[in-house]
Design a protein around this motif. Structure first.
Motif, PDB file in Angstrom:
ATOM      1  N   GLY A  58       0.880  -1.227   0.199  1.00 27.98           N
ATOM      2  CA  GLY A  58       0.093  -0.064  -0.123  1.00 27.98           C
ATOM      3  C   GLY A  58       0.827   1.380   0.151  1.00 27.98           C
ATOM      4  N   PHE A  59       0.315   2.213  -0.858  1.00 25.83           N
ATOM      5  CA  PHE A  59       1.147   3.631  -0.665  1.00 25.83           C
ATOM      6  C   PHE A  59       0.169   4.747  -0.908  1.00 25.83           C
ATOM      7  CE2 PHE A  59       3.879   0.473  -2.902  1.00 25.83           C
ATOM      8  CZ  PHE A  59       5.021   0.805  -2.286  1.00 25.83           C
ATOM      9  N   PHE A  70      -4.611   6.933  -2.752  1.00 25.89           N
ATOM     10  CA  PHE A  70      -3.726   5.786  -2.346  1.00 25.89           C
ATOM     11  C   PHE A  70      -3.812   4.745  -3.460  1.00 25.89           C
ATOM     12  CE2 PHE A  70      -8.067   4.563  -0.855  1.00 25.89           C
ATOM     13  CZ  PHE A  70      -8.185   3.267  -1.088  1.00 25.89           C
ATOM     14  N   ILE A  71      -3.106   3.767  -3.085  1.00 25.03           N
ATOM     15  CA  ILE A  71      -3.209   2.353  -4.096  1.00 25.03           C
ATOM     16  C   ILE A  71      -2.711   1.454  -3.213  1.00 25.03           C
ATOM     17  CG2 ILE A  71      -0.728   2.755  -5.017  1.00 25.03           C
ATOM     18  CD1 ILE A  71      -1.880   1.538  -7.572  1.00 25.03           C
ATOM     19  N   ASN A  72      -3.535   0.121  -3.216  1.00 24.54           N
ATOM     20  CA  ASN A  72      -3.169  -0.937  -2.399  1.00 24.54           C
ATOM     21  C   ASN A  72      -3.644  -2.100  -3.342  1.00 24.54           C
ATOM     22  OD1 ASN A  72      -5.730  -0.853  -1.635  1.00 24.54           O
ATOM     23  ND2 ASN A  72      -5.300  -2.229  -0.032  1.00 24.54           N
ATOM     24  N   CYS A  73      -3.103  -3.337  -2.856  1.00 18.54           N
ATOM     25  CA  CYS A  73      -3.551  -4.510  -3.595  1.00 18.54           C
ATOM     26  C   CYS A  73      -3.265  -5.799  -2.714  1.00 18.54           C
ATOM     27  CB  CYS A  73      -2.709  -4.801  -4.922  1.00 18.54           C
ATOM     28  SG  CYS A  73      -0.908  -5.367  -4.509  1.00 18.54           S
ATOM     29  N   GLU A  97      -1.175  12.751 -12.551  1.00 13.46           N
ATOM     30  CA  GLU A  97       0.338  12.728 -12.103  1.00 13.46           C
ATOM     31  C   GLU A  97       0.560  11.888 -10.744  1.00 13.46           C
ATOM     32  OE1 GLU A  97       1.005  16.709 -11.761  1.00 13.46           O
ATOM     33  OE2 GLU A  97       0.797  17.150 -13.906  1.00 13.46           O
ATOM     34  N   THR A  98      -0.390  11.865  -9.830  1.00 12.75           N
ATOM     35  CA  THR A  98       0.087  11.165  -8.571  1.00 12.75           C
ATOM     36  C   THR A  98      -0.486   9.605  -8.739  1.00 12.75           C
ATOM     37  OG1 THR A  98      -2.405  11.935  -7.782  1.00 12.75           O
ATOM     38  CG2 THR A  98      -0.706  13.172  -7.211  1.00 12.75           C
ATOM     39  N   LEU A 103       1.484   4.392  -8.912  1.00 10.23           N
ATOM     40  CA  LEU A 103       1.394   3.020  -9.655  1.00 10.23           C
ATOM     41  C   LEU A 103       2.663   2.462  -9.871  1.00 10.23           C
ATOM     42  CD1 LEU A 103       0.004   0.693 -11.417  1.00 10.23           C
ATOM     43  CD2 LEU A 103       0.225   2.233 -13.589  1.00 10.23           C
ATOM     44  N   TYR A 104       3.587   3.503 -10.257  1.00  5.01           N
ATOM     45  CA  TYR A 104       5.146   3.158 -10.144  1.00  5.01           C
ATOM     46  C   TYR A 104       5.712   2.512  -8.955  1.00  5.01           C
ATOM     47  CZ  TYR A 104      10.104   3.807 -10.290  1.00  5.01           C
ATOM     48  OH  TYR A 104      11.445   3.670 -10.221  1.00  5.01           O
TER      49      TYR A 104
END
Length: 293
Positions: A58-59, A70-73, A97-98, A103-104
């Motif tokens: 997670g970020f 945020f992104i998490n998986c 942009e964010t 994703l990076y």
């Protein structure tokens, strides 16, 4: 001319300190279809639990001390796939942009060879535009169907007589599940690891062994989920699927106290849709699914 204020964003890994604020953001964003993700829970306590369970994947995007995206998986390294949630309160170029930066970091953490699956309401245009720009491939649309207890059309009789999964049937169940759905996001082993916690498995037997099974997912709230209904290939068209679906509805409403039951189905699965509509389900929402390879 007044200069446009440039916002400064920082991408950080999930930590015990930023999870509460990020979970609150997720709960608020997931309440609106224009910003929601179908892989995210609706209740704050469930979101926090999932974030804590997948903290290393997670970020969060911070604007100063405030989380804005945020992104998490949930990665499945055996299947080389990760179910990803990407949500943001930003829009336009700030979203793009964010999201790129989030994703990076996610792809760097997961490493090469992992497919990323995103599943979100069709109204979430920012996410769709971002994924199409990254080259993600759109899959068949999916429906989330909803059955309210008062609309349940319980049959008088069914061909199936389901019973809770027994210890001696665990291996046969895992094999049947992995045979019927070899590419689904959770394996038979995954389901067994969560058995009796949030997942409950019911099976139907015939002379050849396990003929059908159903997985009910619930955390004890007002809504439960028919996660999976599977029937052995040579046992189909005997009414086992219909019987299992109604047994799961009975368990959800009578045993677990749910007021509504939901499930996910491909929009082009006409046979399944006919069964679900006949049981009393209605379309709750339509979702996009994208896979990034």
């Amino acid at each position: 001319m007044k200069e446009e204020k440039k916002m400064n964003y920082t991408i950080c890994p999930f930590t015990p300190e930023n999870i509460p604020g990020t979970a609150l953001l997720a709960q608020n964003l997931n309440a609106c279809r224009e910003t929601a993700s179908s892989f995210c829970c609706s209740r704050g306590e469930d979101i926090r639990r999932d974030f804590e369970k997948t903290m290393e994947y997670g970020f969060v995007c911070m604007e100063g001390e405030k989380p804005v995206g945020f992104i998490n998986c949930f990665p499945d390294k055996e299947k080389h796939n990760a179910d990803c949630t990407l949500m943001s309160g930003l829009c336009g170029s700030a979203y793009q942009e964010t999201a790129d930066a989030l994703l990076y970091e996610m792809r760097k953490t997961l490493g090469p060879g992992m497919e990323l699956t995103f599943f979100f309401p069709k109204e979430n245009k920012e996410c769709r535009q971002f994924l199409e720009r990254t080259g993600a491939q759109r899959q068949e649309n999916e429906y989330i169907l909803l059955l309210q207890q008062e609309n349940w059309k319980q049959p008088k009789t069914t061909a199936a007589a389901p019973h809770p999964l027994k210890d001696e049937e665990r291996e046969a169940f895992a094999h049947l599940h992995d045979t019927v759905f070899p590419d689904v996001y959770c394996s038979g082993k995954d389901i067994l690891n969560d058995l009796g916690k949030s997942r409950f498995v019911f099976v139907v037997s015939d002379e050849a062994g396990l003929a059908a099974y159903g997985v009910l997912k619930t955390h004890g709230g007002k809504k439960a989920t028919v996660e999976i209904v599977g029937v052995r290939k040579d046992a189909r068209r005997r009414g086992y699927g219909r019987g299992m679906l109604n047994h799961l509805a009975m368990q959800a409403f009578m045993e677990f106290g749910a007021q509504a039951l939901d499930l996910v189905v491909d929009a082009d699965n006409e046979n399944a849709l006919a069964l679900y509509f006949d049981t009393g389900f209605v379309v709750g929402q339509e979702n996009h699914c994208y896979i990034l390879r």
